[in-house]
Design a protein around this motif. Structure first.
Motif, short mmCIF file in Angstrom:
data_model
loop_
_atom_site.label_atom_id
_atom_site.label_comp_id
_atom_site.label_asym_id
_atom_site.label_seq_id
_atom_site.Cartn_x
_atom_site.Cartn_y
_atom_site.Cartn_z
N THR A 156 0.82 -1.21 0.00
CA THR A 156 0.00 0.00 0.00
C THR A 156 0.86 1.25 0.00
O THR A 156 1.60 1.50 0.96
CB THR A 156 -0.92 0.03 1.24
OG1 THR A 156 -1.67 -1.17 1.30
CG2 THR A 156 -1.85 1.23 1.20
N PRO A 157 0.80 2.08 -1.05
CA PRO A 157 1.50 3.36 -1.02
C PRO A 157 0.81 4.32 -0.05
O PRO A 157 -0.42 4.41 -0.02
CB PRO A 157 1.41 3.85 -2.45
CG PRO A 157 0.21 3.17 -3.02
CD PRO A 157 0.09 1.85 -2.32
N ILE A 158 1.58 5.03 0.76
CA ILE A 158 1.04 5.98 1.74
C ILE A 158 1.44 7.39 1.31
O ILE A 158 2.63 7.71 1.21
CB ILE A 158 1.58 5.71 3.15
CG1 ILE A 158 1.42 4.24 3.54
CG2 ILE A 158 0.89 6.63 4.15
CD1 ILE A 158 0.01 3.80 3.76
N GLU A 159 0.46 8.21 1.03
CA GLU A 159 0.71 9.62 0.70
C GLU A 159 0.54 10.45 1.96
O GLU A 159 -0.50 10.39 2.62
CB GLU A 159 -0.26 10.09 -0.37
CG GLU A 159 -0.07 11.57 -0.75
CD GLU A 159 -1.11 12.05 -1.74
OE1 GLU A 159 -1.25 13.27 -1.88
OE2 GLU A 159 -1.78 11.20 -2.36
N VAL A 160 1.55 11.22 2.32
CA VAL A 160 1.52 12.01 3.55
C VAL A 160 1.55 13.50 3.21
O VAL A 160 2.43 13.95 2.46
CB VAL A 160 2.71 11.67 4.48
CG1 VAL A 160 2.67 12.54 5.73
CG2 VAL A 160 2.68 10.19 4.84
N ASP A 161 0.58 14.23 3.74
CA ASP A 161 0.53 15.69 3.56
C ASP A 161 0.30 16.32 4.93
O ASP A 161 -0.80 16.73 5.28
CB ASP A 161 -0.61 16.05 2.59
CG ASP A 161 -0.67 17.56 2.33
OD1 ASP A 161 0.29 18.27 2.70
OD2 ASP A 161 -1.69 18.02 1.78
N VAL A 162 1.36 16.33 5.72
CA VAL A 162 1.30 16.88 7.08
C VAL A 162 2.45 17.86 7.24
O VAL A 162 3.62 17.45 7.30
CB VAL A 162 1.38 15.77 8.15
CG1 VAL A 162 1.30 16.37 9.55
CG2 VAL A 162 0.28 14.73 7.95
N ALA A 163 2.14 19.13 7.27
CA ALA A 163 3.17 20.16 7.34
C ALA A 163 3.91 20.10 8.68
O ALA A 163 3.32 19.79 9.73
CB ALA A 163 2.55 21.54 7.15
N GLY A 164 5.20 20.42 8.64
CA GLY A 164 6.02 20.35 9.84
C GLY A 164 5.65 21.34 10.91
O GLY A 164 5.97 21.14 12.09
N GLU A 165 4.96 22.44 10.53
CA GLU A 165 4.62 23.46 11.53
C GLU A 165 3.32 23.16 12.29
O GLU A 165 2.90 23.94 13.14
CB GLU A 165 4.51 24.84 10.89
CG GLU A 165 3.35 24.99 9.91
CD GLU A 165 3.75 24.64 8.48
OE1 GLU A 165 3.01 25.01 7.57
OE2 GLU A 165 4.81 24.01 8.32
N LEU A 166 2.67 22.04 11.97
CA LEU A 166 1.42 21.69 12.65
C LEU A 166 1.73 20.97 13.96
O LEU A 166 2.22 19.83 13.97
CB LEU A 166 0.55 20.80 11.76
CG LEU A 166 -0.01 21.46 10.50
CD1 LEU A 166 -0.82 20.46 9.69
CD2 LEU A 166 -0.88 22.66 10.87
N HIS A 167 1.47 21.66 15.05
CA HIS A 167 1.73 21.12 16.38
C HIS A 167 0.40 21.00 17.14
O HIS A 167 -0.47 21.87 17.02
CB HIS A 167 2.67 22.02 17.17
CG HIS A 167 4.00 22.23 16.52
ND1 HIS A 167 4.92 23.14 16.98
CD2 HIS A 167 4.56 21.65 15.43
CE1 HIS A 167 5.99 23.12 16.22
NE2 HIS A 167 5.80 22.22 15.26
N VAL A 168 0.26 19.94 17.93
CA VAL A 168 -0.94 19.78 18.75
C VAL A 168 -0.55 19.70 20.22
O VAL A 168 0.58 19.34 20.57
CB VAL A 168 -1.75 18.53 18.36
CG1 VAL A 168 -2.29 18.67 16.95
CG2 VAL A 168 -0.93 17.26 18.51
N HIS A 169 -1.53 20.01 21.07
CA HIS A 169 -1.33 19.95 22.51
C HIS A 169 -1.91 18.63 23.00
O HIS A 169 -3.12 18.47 23.11
CB HIS A 169 -2.03 21.13 23.18
CG HIS A 169 -1.72 21.26 24.65
ND1 HIS A 169 -0.48 21.64 25.11
CD2 HIS A 169 -2.49 21.06 25.76
CE1 HIS A 169 -0.48 21.67 26.43
NE2 HIS A 169 -1.69 21.32 26.84
N ALA A 170 -1.05 17.65 23.26
CA ALA A 170 -1.50 16.31 23.64
C ALA A 170 -0.32 15.50 24.12
O ALA A 170 0.84 15.94 24.06
CB ALA A 170 -2.17 15.60 22.44
N GLU A 171 -0.62 14.30 24.63
CA GLU A 171 0.43 13.35 24.98
C GLU A 171 0.89 12.66 23.70
O GLU A 171 0.07 12.12 22.95
CB GLU A 171 -0.09 12.32 25.98
CG GLU A 171 -0.36 12.89 27.37
CD GLU A 171 0.92 13.28 28.10
OE1 GLU A 171 1.99 12.71 27.78
OE2 GLU A 171 0.85 14.17 28.96
N SER A 172 2.19 12.63 23.46
CA SER A 172 2.71 12.06 22.21
C SER A 172 2.35 10.58 22.07
O SER A 172 2.02 10.12 20.97
CB SER A 172 4.23 12.24 22.15
OG SER A 172 4.85 11.61 23.26
#
Length: 366
Positions: free
Chosen positions: A240-256
């Motif tokens: 299965t090819p996985i296409e990723v479009d998640v910018a590096g500057e997107l940060h969330v407040h949560a437990e990793s």
């Protein structure tokens, strides 16, 4: 008195669901409607001329509550209060009380209007609901604790069975006939499935436990990368090819670890249920417009989910007909939901039968 004033006085006098009365500046009762008589048990003759503090408990009178309420209404224009009040026969009811100051044009307080509602039944219902919720929470906590203990205690015998099965194959495999080898394969397969279920059960129980610490700043792209690396064998197996479009500057407040647990379950499911002929999975994330949340989508091009099955998707141990033949315990999405919601996020799915599914979750942007 004008006709309008007569009609207003008649309306007030005939209302039976609320006690409506007027007080003079010292709190002496000057009017008494039918609702007050029904609610408090005093006739008009018995109530008029008495101080309204007669309806308060001994404790409230000792603490000066009636006078405090009048002073607050005079200062702020109105005051609202809830508490126990006393009827003529000594019984008590839970009252919601609104006192409004009545003033002359120059601002001088010439009295107070008082509206009283009996909320005893509603308070009892609210109390019963709170107690039921508390019992349910205790039960859920006990069940989660039991699941964790049971799963932990099952690990050792499973390791023992798995270990001795391996030794049997290693040391005596050549001596076993075909039937014996088949039986041994069944044992090994069963141990593997049971071990996976125990691990998932432990994850599910632990997902209900809050760390008690504030969430960290998590770089979504890093979490996605870590999970994809962990799932590489599964991805390669399905091609299965996985296409990723998640910018590096997107940060969330949560437990990793919670973010990765949710991603692990959503991405592994997408890989398993993508199209067999031309599988494709997309992982993308973006800041929601006009909000302080980031949404991450995991999209596959599989057969989709029947609308009638969607309400069961996030239930523990739910296995849909479309999952037949796929490994799993039915706890993955339930774990994802728990860890996302305990980090103040939400999770859901959009799916069209025949064209794939889009699982998503939101978390507060950091």
């Amino acid at each position: 008195m004008s006709r309008r004033a007569d009609e207003l006085a008649l309306l007030v006098d005939t209302i039976r669901d609320y006690a409506i009365l007027l007080l003079d500046p010292e709190g002496t009762i000057t009017t008494w409607n039918a609702g007050a008589a029904r609610l408090k048990g005093y006739t008009e003759e018995q109530a008029i001329g008495q101080n309204f503090s007669m309806f308060y408990t001994d404790e409230d009178r000792a603490h000066g509550l009636p006078q405090t309420l009048l002073a607050t209404a005079a200062r702020e224009g109105r005051v609202e209060n809830e508490g126990w009040r006393v009827r003529r026969d000594g019984t008590q009811f839970w009252a919601n009380v609104l006192i409004t100051a009545i003033r002359e044009p120059d601002g001088t307080v010439i009295g107070y209007g008082k509206l009283v509602r009996d909320l005893t039944e509603r308070r009892a219902a609210d109390q019963a609901l709170r107690e039921a919720n508390a019992r349910l929470e205790r039960t859920n906590t006990e069940l989660d604790r039991f699941a964790a203990v049971a799963a932990h205690d099952l690990q050792e015998p499973l390791r023992t069975i798995g270990g001795f099965s391996g030794l049997l194959v290693e040391r005596h495999g050549a001596e076993l006939d075909g039937a014996a080898r088949k039986y041994l394969d069944h044992i090994t397969s069963g141990v593997t499935r049971m071990s996976q279920m125990v691990d998932d059960l432990l994850d599910y129980a632990r997902a209900a436990e809050s760390s008690g610490e504030p969430g960290n700043t998590v770089v979504l792209a890093d979490s996605v990368g870590a999970v994809l690396k962990e799932l590489q064998a599964t991805i390669d197996e399905h091609g299965t090819p996985i296409e990723v479009d998640v910018a590096g500057e997107l940060h969330v407040h949560a437990e990793s670890r919670d973010v990765e647990a949710a991603l692990r379950n959503l991405i592994s499911n997408a890989v398993k249920f993508a199209s067999v002929e031309q599988p494709r999975v997309t992982v993308r994330a973006a800041l929601l417009e006009g909000a302080r949340d980031i949404r991450l989508d995991v999209v596959d091009n599989g057969m989709g989910i029947d609308p009638q099955d969607r309400p069961r998707l996030f239930q523990p141990f739910a296995r849909l007909p479309s999952a037949a033949g796929q490994p799993g315990t039915g706890l993955g999405l339930a774990i994802a939901q728990r860890v996302i919601e305990r980090n103040s996020g939400s999770i859901g799915v959009d799916s069209t039968t025949g064209t794939g599914s889009r699982f998503w979750f939101t978390l507060p942007a950091a």
